[in-house]
Design an enzyme around this catalytic site. Structure first.
Site, mmCIF file in Angstrom:
data_model
loop_
_atom_site.group_PDB
_atom_site.id
_atom_site.type_symbol
_atom_site.label_atom_id
_atom_site.label_comp_id
_atom_site.label_asym_id
_atom_site.label_seq_id
_atom_site.Cartn_x
_atom_site.Cartn_y
_atom_site.Cartn_z
ATOM 1 N N ASP A 224 3.090 11.425 -0.028
ATOM 2 C CA ASP A 224 3.089 9.957 -0.047
ATOM 3 C C ASP A 224 2.553 9.516 1.302
ATOM 4 O OD1 ASP A 224 4.311 10.130 -2.486
ATOM 5 O OD2 ASP A 224 6.247 9.343 -1.843
ATOM 6 N N ASP A 379 6.436 4.968 -12.551
ATOM 7 C CA ASP A 379 7.586 4.826 -11.641
ATOM 8 C C ASP A 379 8.747 4.169 -12.394
ATOM 9 O OD1 ASP A 379 6.095 5.708 -9.311
ATOM 10 O OD2 ASP A 379 5.114 3.761 -9.326
HETATM 11 O O1 1PR Z 1 0.499 1.335 -8.048
HETATM 12 O O2 1PR Z 1 -1.683 2.370 -8.518
HETATM 13 O O3 1PR Z 1 -1.265 1.314 -6.315
HETATM 14 O O4 1PR Z 1 -0.177 3.428 -6.942
HETATM 15 C C1 1PR Z 1 0.790 3.532 -5.962
HETATM 16 C C2 1PR Z 1 1.359 4.916 -6.055
HETATM 17 O O5 1PR Z 1 2.264 5.071 -4.963
HETATM 18 C C3 1PR Z 1 2.125 5.146 -7.327
HETATM 19 O O6 1PR Z 1 1.734 6.410 -7.848
HETATM 20 C C4 1PR Z 1 3.599 5.212 -6.916
HETATM 21 O O7 1PR Z 1 4.282 6.234 -7.598
HETATM 22 C C5 1PR Z 1 3.491 5.566 -5.439
HETATM 23 N N1 1PR Z 1 4.552 4.925 -4.636
HETATM 24 C C6 1PR Z 1 4.625 3.614 -4.329
HETATM 25 N N2 1PR Z 1 5.696 3.404 -3.523
HETATM 26 C C7 1PR Z 1 6.272 4.588 -3.336
HETATM 27 C C8 1PR Z 1 7.466 4.835 -2.505
HETATM 28 O O8 1PR Z 1 7.974 5.949 -2.443
HETATM 29 N N3 1PR Z 1 7.962 3.799 -1.858
HETATM 30 N N4 1PR Z 1 5.844 6.837 -4.061
HETATM 31 C C9 1PR Z 1 5.568 5.545 -4.027
HETATM 32 C C10 1PR Z 1 6.134 7.468 -5.145
HETATM 33 C C11 1PR Z 1 7.164 9.326 -5.762
HETATM 34 C C12 1PR Z 1 6.712 10.677 -5.839
HETATM 35 C C13 1PR Z 1 7.497 11.554 -4.916
HETATM 36 C C14 1PR Z 1 8.385 12.280 -5.866
HETATM 37 C C15 1PR Z 1 8.951 13.543 -5.337
HETATM 38 N N5 1PR Z 1 6.545 8.656 -4.716
HETATM 39 O O9 1PR Z 1 5.378 10.811 -5.659
HETATM 40 O O10 1PR Z 1 6.625 12.281 -4.198
HETATM 41 O O11 1PR Z 1 9.429 11.404 -6.263
HETATM 42 O O12 1PR Z 1 9.845 13.308 -4.331
HETATM 43 P P1 1PR Z 1 11.026 14.307 -4.033
HETATM 44 O O13 1PR Z 1 10.586 15.662 -4.424
HETATM 45 O O14 1PR Z 1 11.235 14.220 -2.556
HETATM 46 O O15 1PR Z 1 12.204 13.813 -4.813
HETATM 47 P P2 1PR Z 1 -0.667 2.012 -7.464
#
Ligand code: 1PR
Length: 523
Positions: A224, A379
């Protein structure tokens, strides 16, 4: 000197990077004369057969390519570069291929997820220069919906099993082509490419022969990425999507360095999510593109990038299409793009009108680059209810009761990194996106993200059952056992984690050695 045919679609940067890493120079053919003058030609194709043939025609490359191939000079086709050699493809009925080989490309009709995505083996049918220093039991990276079916069996170089035994490589004289991507197949793929590049290699058979090849379960690392308060692009990680600690953005390292580390440690795939992409427009976010360009010079496994893929109008009123954003990502080294917030809005519109307009980012990108290049990042968050008939969304009876003892829940889609919940559920979103042309689902879970408490099996099972495209389970991995459980209980093709790898709590090698006697994986 290697001449590379770039017809303008897909990720040719990785092929250039791989060849340059092997110490050879690459010239990208700019016109038909340069194709005719080539000493060794590489034709990497990604995307859609019809689109490729149209562009080859437009650029007047068809005849020079045929002339080159008939001269029996060395040729390496990759993926669509293999399909192009045949007479036609079910992907674009009525359009003629180069017709150097008799036969066509057919669509997979198997009881498995399609596209066929991931690391699978090869069964070698004839000696080749490509197999020097190849043992025979290695896995290569595949990503495709169509496979070639040659009339003449003597051209078959390799086959692979995926619900059926299909031709995964051909060779006739100096013409070679593979369905898999050597440039994305780690050190083994680089060895195969080196064999093509080097002079005076002997034709050999690998020492080992597989009886049956198997698709490996993929272990994916997710980075991320966002700017921290000092404006530096960093890898961060949240707890249930909250990436700040005492007010500041958590900094777990630099994206390019971490991606290289994970490649070296054996990650099967790497995903970058530009998590503030929904508010910063990627084409103005040059650091992210630079990250991708630099990463693809050292990382030779598939790269997915997500964040901000949507139509956009900048402050001067200039309009950019989602396709243009994706194009820039592919040009910078991405193999797949992932669409999050925009997919939710597209699905809502589709459900409202019942109409496929052909205009959405999912439809446009998959039409040009192929379904396999479009991942939908979901999400979701659990919404608990007391009775299943309380909502119009698909509901599951859950083993994890809600805060008030609720025994049912639905999985609400969110946009903008979980900030806004919508009146749409993850199962319907996945189904609609598949029907619009998406090739894979990246299934996050806000409730589990960063908790180390294991994947949300109920969510993953429900979505996996609803689609025929591959699903990546994400969020909550805390130990190697969690990967075994998610693979065995939900039959997903791959599982993704972030925190445990970033914090060095569990190395990728440990996950793989734990799984190796239990499931098919790539070592
Ligand atoms: O909406 O097309 O602009 O895409 C934005 C992207 O950013 C989306 O894919 C969304 O999932 C991601 N995103 C937005 N905010 C966050 C955040 O964390 N605040 N991250 C985010 C999503 C989730 C996973 C993470 C897993 C594994 N991150 O990618 O890596 O949950 O984590 P873990 O193993 O530590 O539990 P757009």
């Amino acid at each position: 000197m290697i001449t590379l045919l770039d017809y303008g679609a897909g990720n040719v940067r990785s092929v250039i990077n791989a060849i340059e890493k092997l110490g050879e120079t690459v010239r990208v053919a700019q016109n038909s004369q340069e194709i005719l003058a080539a000493e060794k030609l590489v034709f990497p194709g990604v995307g859609n057969f019809g689109n490729m043939i149209h562009i080859l025609k437009q650029k007047q490359y068809i005849d020079p390519l045929k002339t080159y191939l008939k001269s029996n000079r060395p040729f390496l086709g990759i993926c669509l570069g293999l399909h192009a050699l045949f007479e036609e493809s079910e992907e674009a009925p009525g359009l003629k291929g180069l017709g150097i080989l008799q036969g066509c490309a057919r669509r997979f009709r198997v009881k498995r997820s399609v596209p066929h995505i991931g690391w699978n083996g090869i069964k070698v049918k004839q000696p080749s220069i490509l197999f020097n220093d190849i043992q025979g039991d290695e896995k290569f990276y595949f990503v495709h919906t169509y496979y070639v079916d040659p009339v003449d069996p003597s051209v078959v170089l390799t086959t692979t099993d995926y619900g059926l035994e299909f031709v995964s490589g051909i060779q006739t004289g100096n013409i070679m082509a593979t369905q898999f991507h050597p440039e994305k197949s780690g050190p083994t793929g680089l060895t195969l490419l080196k064999n093509f590049i080097q002079k005076d290699r002997d034709s050999v058979m690998p020492v080992l022969q597989s009886e049956e090849t198997k698709l490996a379960k993929r272990i994916i690392v997710c980075l991320d990425v966002r700017s921290n308060d000092q404006g530096d692009l960093v890898v961060t990680k949240g707890d249930q999507y909250d990436v700040r600690e005492e007010g500041t953005v958590r900094n777990l390292g630099r994206p390019v360095d971490l991606a290289r580390r994970y490649f070296e440690e054996g990650a099967d795939e790497i995903t970058f999510l530009n998590i503030t992409g929904f508010r910063d427009f990627p084409l103005e976010d040059m650091p992210m593109l630079k990250v991708l360009r630099r990463t693809s010079k050292t990382v030779f496994v598939p790269l997915t990038i997500g964040g901000g893929i949507r139509d956009y109008t900048d402050k001067n009123g200039r309009q950019y299409s989602a396709l243009a954003v994706a194009e820039e990502y592919f040009r910078s080294g991405a193999d797949k793009v992932s669409i999050g917030s925009d997919a939710v809005l597209i699905a809502e519109e589709y459900l409202r009108t019942g109409e496929k307009t052909g205009e959405s980012s999912i439809e446009q990108i998959s039409k040009v680059y192929g379904n396999q290049a479009v991942v939908i990042s979901i999400d979701p968050r659990r919404m608990y209810i007391h009775a299943p008939d309380k909502v119009r969304h698909p509901v599951v009876e859950t083993d994890i009761p809600g805060p008030e003892g609720e025994r049912f829940c639905w999985f609400q889609c969110t946009v903008q990194g979980g900030r806004e919940g919508r009146d749409l559920d993850a199962i319907t979103l996945a189904r609609v996106c598949e029907s619009l042309g998406a090739g894979e689902i990246l299934l996050n879970c806000i409730d589990r993200d960063g908790t180390n408490s294991g994947f949300d099996l109920e969510l993953i099972h429900a979505v996996k059952q609803a689609v025929t495209i591959p699903v990546i389970a994400s969020s909550g991995a805390g130990c190697a056992e969690h990967f075994q459980v998610v693979f065995e209980k939900t039959d997903v093709e791959s599982a993704l984690a972030a925190g445990i790898f970033h914090r060095r709590e569990v190395p990728i090698s440990h996950v793989k050695s734990f799984l190796k006697d239990k499931l098919e994986i790539r070592l």
